[in-house]
Design an enzyme around this catalytic site. Structure first.
Site, PDB file in Angstrom:
ATOM      1  N   LEU A   6       6.783   3.077   1.488  1.00 32.79           N
ATOM      2  CA  LEU A   6       7.670   1.929   1.684  1.00 32.79           C
ATOM      3  C   LEU A   6       8.754   2.184   2.732  1.00 32.79           C
ATOM      4  CD1 LEU A   6       8.137   0.829  -2.044  1.00 32.79           C
ATOM      5  CD2 LEU A   6       6.326   0.217  -0.434  1.00 32.79           C
ATOM      6  N   HIS A   7       9.013   1.150   3.503  1.00 38.84           N
ATOM      7  CA  HIS A   7      10.086   1.192   4.499  1.00 38.84           C
ATOM      8  C   HIS A   7      10.976  -0.032   4.279  1.00 38.84           C
ATOM      9  CE1 HIS A   7       7.677  -1.851   6.422  1.00 38.84           C
ATOM     10  NE2 HIS A   7       6.658  -1.013   6.491  1.00 38.84           N
ATOM     11  N   MET A  25       0.850  -1.193   0.000  1.00 42.46           N
ATOM     12  CA  MET A  25       0.000   0.000   0.000  1.00 42.46           C
ATOM     13  C   MET A  25       0.886   1.244   0.000  1.00 42.46           C
ATOM     14  SD  MET A  25      -3.511  -0.865   1.934  1.00 42.46           S
ATOM     15  CE  MET A  25      -3.026  -0.548   3.604  1.00 42.46           C
ATOM     16  N   GLY A  26       2.164   1.066  -0.351  1.00 47.41           N
ATOM     17  CA  GLY A  26       3.062   2.209  -0.473  1.00 47.41           C
ATOM     18  C   GLY A  26       3.606   2.692   0.854  1.00 47.41           C
ATOM     19  N   GLY A  40       4.981 -10.139   3.931  1.00 42.82           N
ATOM     20  CA  GLY A  40       5.776 -10.067   5.152  1.00 42.82           C
ATOM     21  C   GLY A  40       5.088 -10.772   6.308  1.00 42.82           C
ATOM     22  N   GLY A  71      11.142  -2.794   5.635  1.00 42.24           N
ATOM     23  CA  GLY A  71      10.426  -4.081   5.601  1.00 42.24           C
ATOM     24  C   GLY A  71       9.970  -4.400   4.182  1.00 42.24           C
ATOM     25  N   HIS A  72       9.355  -3.418   3.512  1.00 36.55           N
ATOM     26  CA  HIS A  72       8.922  -3.630   2.117  1.00 36.55           C
ATOM     27  C   HIS A  72      10.135  -3.907   1.226  1.00 36.55           C
ATOM     28  CE1 HIS A  72       5.548  -0.820   3.407  1.00 36.55           C
ATOM     29  NE2 HIS A  72       4.890  -1.859   2.948  1.00 36.55           N
TER      30      HIS A  72
HETATM   31  O1  PAF Z   1      -0.075  -5.692   3.455  1.00 36.73           O
HETATM   32  C1  PAF Z   1      -0.546  -4.770   2.761  1.00 36.73           C
HETATM   33  O2  PAF Z   1       0.096  -3.742   2.541  1.00 36.73           O
HETATM   34  C2  PAF Z   1      -1.925  -4.916   2.146  1.00 36.73           C
HETATM   35  O3  PAF Z   1      -2.789  -5.540   3.015  1.00 36.73           O
HETATM   36  C3  PAF Z   1      -1.914  -5.643   0.776  1.00 36.73           C
HETATM   37  C4  PAF Z   1      -1.461  -7.062   0.914  1.00 36.73           C
HETATM   38  C5  PAF Z   1      -1.012  -4.886  -0.176  1.00 36.73           C
HETATM   39  C6  PAF Z   1      -3.332  -5.655   0.187  1.00 36.73           C
HETATM   40  O4  PAF Z   1      -3.824  -4.379   0.013  1.00 36.73           O
END
Ligand code: PAF
Length: 286
Positions: free
Chosen positions: A33-34, A30-31, A152, A36-37
């Site tokens: 980003l840190h 969902m953007g 994650g 972890g992403h």
């Molecule tokens: O973990 C997230 O950021 C959201 O739940 C996901 C998996 C992108 C679905 O919108």
């Protein structure tokens, strides 16, 4: 790196990638980003030829009292971070940023629901949340046609629910769950940490302290979840006087069934309000 906003274009590009015999790893986000992403994106890069990262703040997974407008966003910063973390692999990579009205048309009415696993933990507190998550992820699978997907462990129940959905609906997708990335003091990285002011940020570590206490107790031979749970509550109170524990749950890792006694595979999940900010975390205890 290509930034694609149209579903049709994304479908066409995915088809081209597949036609070239290349594999795709998907990282849905969902953007905002840190690290972890970024660890998920690194993992995706190791897994397939082409990494597709999606950025979509999914309205369907927010409850009526959760403010989607407040959700932190930084599209430009996100694209920069993805490009940097992918290095040379950025040349083939894609960022898919669909428009809300394309994902959910006015007459949208088809939902994907995982029945049992969503009734507990977060699902019990946020009844429509997982229906939103599973529906959007199924749509993203259909649009991007990945060979692998990376989520994650920070959102433990989400990973369990989505793995079930992937299996149940027969998606031929390798399902990867990567470890939680933590700040130096142990706080699990999350875009929602942006809501924490200085005091809350300091106190938010109470979740990690509680989980670490549980892990230590299990190491020392304690197996009664009642005893561990009450010690965890004491640790949370001592670290953050204002904290309100939403739940502390001990469950089987794969089935999310509650357990009274710790055994191999028991996981502990908790949700705590730290001065109004709701945080979740989890840890496998044995
Ligand atoms: O973990 C997230 O950021 C959201 O739940 C996901 C998996 C992108 C679905 O919108």
């Amino acid at each position: 790196m290509q930034t694609i906003r149209s579903i049709k274009k994304m479908q066409a590009v995915a088809r081209e990638i597949v036609a070239k015999g290349k594999t795709i790893a998907l990282v849905p986000t969902m953007g905002y980003l840190h690290e972890g992403h970024l660890s998920l994106i690194r993992r995706a890069k190791k897994t397939a030829d082409v990494v597709i990262t999606t950025i979509f703040v999914n309205p369907a997974q927010f409850g009526p009292r959760e403010d989607i407008k407040r959700y932190p966003r930084d599209e430009k910063g996100d694209i920069k971070k993805i490009t940097e973390v992918l290095g040379k692999a950025a040349a083939d990579a894609v960022v898919f940023i669909p428009r809300g009205e394309d994902i959910y048309a006015d007459d949208f009415q088809s939902w994907v629901t995982v029945e049992k696993l969503t009734k507990t933990l977060e699902g019990a507190k946020r009844p429509t949340h997982f229906r939103g998550v599973t529906t959007v992820v199924a749509k993203l699978f259909n649009i991007t046609r990945p060979d692998a997907v990376v989520f994650g462990m920070k959102d433990f129940q989400q990973a369990v629910v989505l793995r079930q959905m992937t299996r149940d609906l027969g998606y031929p997708i390798k399902f990867i769950v990567a470890s939680t990335v933590r700040e130096k003091d142990g706080l699990a990285m999350s875009s929602r940490n942006a809501y924490l002011g200085d005091i809350e940020r300091w106190e938010a570590v109470c979740l990690y302290y509680a989980l670490s206490t549980a892990k230590e107790m299990v190491k020392a031979g304690v197996t009664d979840t009642k005893v561990i749970g009450s010690e965890m509550r004491a640790v949370i109170k001592a670290t953050c006087r204002m904290a309100k524990v939403d739940y502390i749950a001990f469950t089987e890792f794969d089935t999310l069934k509650p357990v009274k006694t710790i055994s191999k595979g028991t996981s502990c999940s908790l949700a705590v309000h730290v001065r109004g900010v709701r945080l979740i975390d989890n840890m496998k205890l044995l």
